[in-house]
Design a protein around this motif. Structure first.
Motif, PDB file in Angstrom:
ATOM      1  N   PRO A 125     -23.606 -51.452 -16.082  1.00  0.00           N
ATOM      2  CA  PRO A 125     -24.395 -50.236 -16.327  1.00  0.00           C
ATOM      3  C   PRO A 125     -23.607 -49.152 -17.051  1.00  0.00           C
ATOM      4  O   PRO A 125     -24.157 -48.431 -17.886  1.00  0.00           O
ATOM      5  N   VAL A 176     -30.121 -47.252 -13.154  1.00  0.00           N
ATOM      6  CA  VAL A 176     -30.556 -47.727 -14.468  1.00  0.00           C
ATOM      7  C   VAL A 176     -31.971 -48.303 -14.389  1.00  0.00           C
ATOM      8  O   VAL A 176     -32.832 -48.005 -15.235  1.00  0.00           O
ATOM      9  N   SER A 222     -29.541 -55.191 -14.901  1.00  0.00           N
ATOM     10  CA  SER A 222     -29.017 -54.326 -13.837  1.00  0.00           C
ATOM     11  C   SER A 222     -29.478 -54.803 -12.462  1.00  0.00           C
ATOM     12  O   SER A 222     -28.708 -54.763 -11.493  1.00  0.00           O
ATOM     13  N   ASN A 276     -26.552 -49.524 -10.766  1.00  0.00           N
ATOM     14  CA  ASN A 276     -27.541 -50.486 -11.261  1.00  0.00           C
ATOM     15  C   ASN A 276     -28.967 -50.091 -10.883  1.00  0.00           C
ATOM     16  O   ASN A 276     -29.882 -50.208 -11.704  1.00  0.00           O
ATOM     17  N   TYR A 306     -23.296 -50.069 -20.892  1.00  0.00           N
ATOM     18  CA  TYR A 306     -24.542 -49.875 -21.638  1.00  0.00           C
ATOM     19  C   TYR A 306     -24.967 -48.413 -21.705  1.00  0.00           C
ATOM     20  O   TYR A 306     -25.446 -47.945 -22.729  1.00  0.00           O
ATOM     21  N   THR A 307     -24.812 -47.675 -20.610  1.00  0.00           N
ATOM     22  CA  THR A 307     -25.312 -46.302 -20.580  1.00  0.00           C
ATOM     23  C   THR A 307     -24.403 -45.322 -21.316  1.00  0.00           C
ATOM     24  O   THR A 307     -24.889 -44.417 -21.997  1.00  0.00           O
TER      25      THR A 307
END
Length: 312
Positions: free
Chosen positions: A284, A45, A67, A42, A287-288
């Motif tokens: 995270p 990010v 995050s 987190n 999303y990443t």
């Protein structure tokens, strides 16, 4: 006279995640590793979005905010959980218990509103792309994030105010690994049936309102893409999958714990671990791993690091 004979509880004792000492020792390393990965993931990010100018947009500002909230939410419960694996007497002071309740509801309530804000951002970006930069300008984006924190704080204060003055005179064993209102309120020395209904109603208004707004937003997004795109269904799913997955992971356990009429202790504990430990870890990654711009930012960071080393 009766009140004078009551001893005020100064601390609570957690029953913990499980009773087996061997299992607790076994779980120490995995939970410590999960927390470490959650913190690093987190914070990475957040720092990546701050450092990379290509990610200075409303969507990534809100993602960085999410995050940061996940990092804080995990830090409220997980360190205490992992250290308690080594202890026979898992105690927490009355003030510490009330602080846990305050911060859990502050961060969880704020995250609910933040998820709605992220859905609104995607709704504007997909449904009104030509007006996106005007509607989601820098000032509005900051205000929306601030509003999520304010609503979370008001929700947390309202929850805490309802239980802070309750008389706790024993027993003091909380059948969980952190101070959760449904578990703590059972230890009060008075009838709390009406109060439980008020607390659930307070949480329910926020949760249901956010869930309905999320449902409306993503339905509108899916319908819009399906109507204006040749392969709309696949693109719609690709666009919304990450957001919808996070929403389900966050709201599912919370709704089950707070609104399911039957309380099964081991199920409650597993679901509590899910939304306080697992969800902040997965957000995270969700999303990443599906985001090309985040991947490109990581590549730029690695490339920049290599060039710096070569110069030296």
């Amino acid at each position: 006279m009766e009140e004078a004979n009551q001893s005020v509880v100064s601390e609570f004792i957690f029953r913990g995640f499980c009773d087996s000492r061997e299992l607790q020792k076994f779980l120490l390393l995995p939970f410590s590793a999960l927390y470490l990965v959650t913190v690093l993931g987190n914070l990475f990010v957040v720092l990546l979005i701050i450092a990379d100018s290509h990610l200075h947009s409303p969507m990534y500002f809100l993602l960085a905010s999410l995050s940061f909230v996940d990092f804080c939410l995990s830090s409220v419960t997980t360190p205490k959980l992992t250290t308690d694996f080594l202890k026979d007497n898992k105690t927490i002071s009355f003030g510490g218990c009330m602080s846990q309740i305050l911060f859990i509801h502050f961060l969880a309530g704020g995250e609910m509103v933040l998820l709605v804000t992220m859905a609104y951002d995607r709704c504007v970006a997909i449904c009104k792309p030509l007006h996106y930069s005007r509607i989601m300008d820098r000032q509005k984006c900051i205000w929306l994030a601030l509003i999520s924190w304010i609503i979370g704080f008001v929700h947390a204060i309202s929850q805490l105010a309802m239980i802070l003055d309750l008389p706790f005179c024993g027993p003091r064993i909380v059948d969980s690994f952190f101070c959760d209102i449904p578990k703590v309120i059972k230890l009060a020395c008075v009838d709390t049936h009406t109060l439980r209904l008020l607390i659930n109603a307070d949480s329910g208004v926020l949760a249901v309102a956010c869930f309905i707004l999320l449902l409306i937003s993503y339905t509108y997004i899916l319908v819009t893409i399906c109507l204006h795109s040749k392969d709309g269904a696949s693109k719609a799913l690709s666009t919304c999958t990450s957001h919808i997955t996070v929403v389900v992971l966050f709201f599912g356990p919370c709704i089950f714990i707070y609104f399911w009429p039957l309380s099964i202790t081991w199920v409650d504990k597993v679901l509590s671990v899910f939304y306080t430990v697992i969800t902040p870890l997965l957000n995270p990654a969700i999303y990443t791993l599906r985001n090309k711009e985040i991947k490109n930012a990581i590549k730029r960071l690695i490339s920049q690091h290599k060039n710096t080393k070569c110069n030296f």
